[in-house]
Design a protein around this motif. Structure first.
Motif, short mmCIF file in Angstrom:
data_model
loop_
_atom_site.label_atom_id
_atom_site.label_comp_id
_atom_site.label_asym_id
_atom_site.label_seq_id
_atom_site.Cartn_x
_atom_site.Cartn_y
_atom_site.Cartn_z
N GLN A 78 -2.51 7.63 -10.43
CA GLN A 78 -3.57 6.64 -10.51
C GLN A 78 -3.82 6.16 -11.93
O GLN A 78 -4.43 5.09 -12.12
CB GLN A 78 -4.85 7.21 -9.89
CG GLN A 78 -4.70 7.40 -8.38
CD GLN A 78 -5.87 8.12 -7.74
OE1 GLN A 78 -6.75 8.66 -8.42
NE2 GLN A 78 -5.89 8.15 -6.41
N SER A 133 -4.52 1.99 -7.25
CA SER A 133 -4.67 1.72 -5.82
C SER A 133 -3.97 2.74 -4.93
O SER A 133 -4.21 2.77 -3.72
CB SER A 133 -4.12 0.33 -5.49
OG SER A 133 -2.73 0.25 -5.78
N SER A 176 -4.82 0.64 1.16
CA SER A 176 -4.08 1.19 0.02
C SER A 176 -4.09 2.71 0.05
O SER A 176 -4.83 3.33 0.75
CB SER A 176 -4.69 0.70 -1.27
OG SER A 176 -6.04 1.10 -1.37
N LYS A 225 -1.19 3.40 -11.39
CA LYS A 225 -1.43 2.55 -10.22
C LYS A 225 -2.68 3.06 -9.51
O LYS A 225 -2.61 3.90 -8.60
CB LYS A 225 -0.22 2.62 -9.29
CG LYS A 225 -0.18 1.53 -8.23
CD LYS A 225 0.28 0.22 -8.83
CE LYS A 225 0.52 -0.81 -7.74
NZ LYS A 225 0.97 -2.10 -8.30
N PRO A 262 0.82 -1.22 0.00
CA PRO A 262 0.00 0.00 0.00
C PRO A 262 0.85 1.27 0.00
O PRO A 262 1.92 1.33 0.62
CB PRO A 262 -0.81 -0.12 1.30
CG PRO A 262 -0.88 -1.58 1.56
CD PRO A 262 0.43 -2.13 1.10
N ASP A 299 -3.41 5.87 -2.89
CA ASP A 299 -4.30 6.85 -2.27
C ASP A 299 -3.62 8.22 -2.31
O ASP A 299 -2.44 8.35 -1.98
CB ASP A 299 -4.56 6.44 -0.82
CG ASP A 299 -5.65 7.26 -0.17
OD1 ASP A 299 -6.44 7.88 -0.88
OD2 ASP A 299 -5.69 7.29 1.08
#
Length: 314
Positions: free
Chosen positions: A273, A278, A314, A276, A251, A280
């Motif tokens: 994003q 995931s 994540s 990737k 994460p 945050d």
């Protein structure tokens, strides 16, 4: 070949004018609880510096290793953030990356990849006193870029359960950068290109030459690192965000400041994003680049995140 070598020496590296938003970020920081400098020995025999923050209040049974930004060290303004992480119950270590602070030769390293070797050695040192503590890697600015590099490296992925990037520099080609990092950094482009050309020809020389200068105050060399060599600049960074992000398996969270004068924080989410999903991304309103490690609003949000979010998030 003569033209390449001319490029290496013809254009001197010029330091940009002092960046006041960085210099003035030390105001109001409580230095009374700055831990003493400690040292551990890396595999090459060099003693590297770090500071250890014991957890305060209710211990969370979590640990964090913090990597400072360009020019800094464990004893600069990021102390506000590392102290806050410890105050949230997280045992915290702040490392002087080689080439900074009390670690090695200021502004230089021995080879690209040495910073990763040092981090492996440092985690081994931490494990002597905390063998089972889950560790989160936290990096600010250039240290955030290096932390992304680490998170994408297979040998490193087993050392940390999570990575938190604070106002990260994602690489020279990232759309999240402002030109010259908003006035913070100045590169010697002819020298950089000359060294790159030599490497393509199979000639690995002169990588100790300075290629990047920072907008630090005059006469601040006792505390700050004013320039980076070619090999330090290449190592204290991502491999390239497009290369590193797909390789991240644990994460990851990115924090940005809406008023960041070096980075374009509102582009972090779309940039990262898209590769990737995931990851945050959180943007904190009213905070600039150094405010991400000094402003109470940002410091408390990041410290709480490190203290409460588990390896499965994540």
């Amino acid at each position: 070949m003569a033209l390449i070598f001319t490029a290496l020496i013809a254009t001197p590296l010029e330091r940009p004018a002092e960046m006041r938003s960085v210099s003035e970020s030390a105001r109001g920081i409580d230095w009374s609880n700055l831990p003493p400098l400690e040292r551990f020995q890396a595999r090459d025999g060099t003693w590297l510096g770090f500071r250890h923050y014991a957890p305060k209040g209710t211990a969370t049974d979590r640990g964090a290793i913090f990597i400072h930004g360009s020019s800094g060290s464990s004893g600069t303004v990021n102390h506000a953030l590392t102290a806050a992480i410890a105050a949230h119950g997280v045992e915290t270590w702040a490392l002087d990356a080689r080439g900074h602070g009390a670690s090695g030769t200021r502004g230089d390293i021995g080879y690209v990849g040495q910073l990763e070797d040092d981090l492996v050695d440092f985690v081994a040192h931490v494990r002597k006193s905390a063998p089972d503590l889950p560790l989160t890697l936290v990096g600010h600015s250039a240290g955030g870029g290096f932390s992304l590099r680490v998170a994408a490296t297979p040998i490193m992925q087993d050392l940390f359960v999570r990575t938190v990037l604070v106002a990260p520099y994602l690489g020279y080609d990232a759309p999240t950068n402002k030109p010259h990092s908003g006035g913070w950094a100045n590169a010697d482009i002819p020298r950089f290109l000359g060294l790159a050309a030599l490497r393509k020809l199979g000639i690995d020389c002169c990588a100790q030459l300075p290629v990047l200068a920072f907008a630090v105050p005059a006469n601040s060399e006792r505390i700050l690192t004013p320039t980076y060599s070619d090999r330090l600049m290449r190592n204290f960074a991502t491999h390239g965000y497009r290369l590193d992000l797909p390789a991240v398996t644990h994460p990851m969270t990115i924090f940005g400041g809406a008023e960041d004068e070096m980075m374009i924080s509102d582009k972090y989410a779309e940039t990262v994003q898209a590769i990737k999903p995931s990851v945050d991304v959180k943007v904190i309103e009213g905070v600039n680049h150094m405010g991400m490690v000094t402003n109470p609003k940002a410091v408390n949000a990041i410290a709480e995140d490190v203290a409460t979010r588990g390896s499965g998030q994540s």
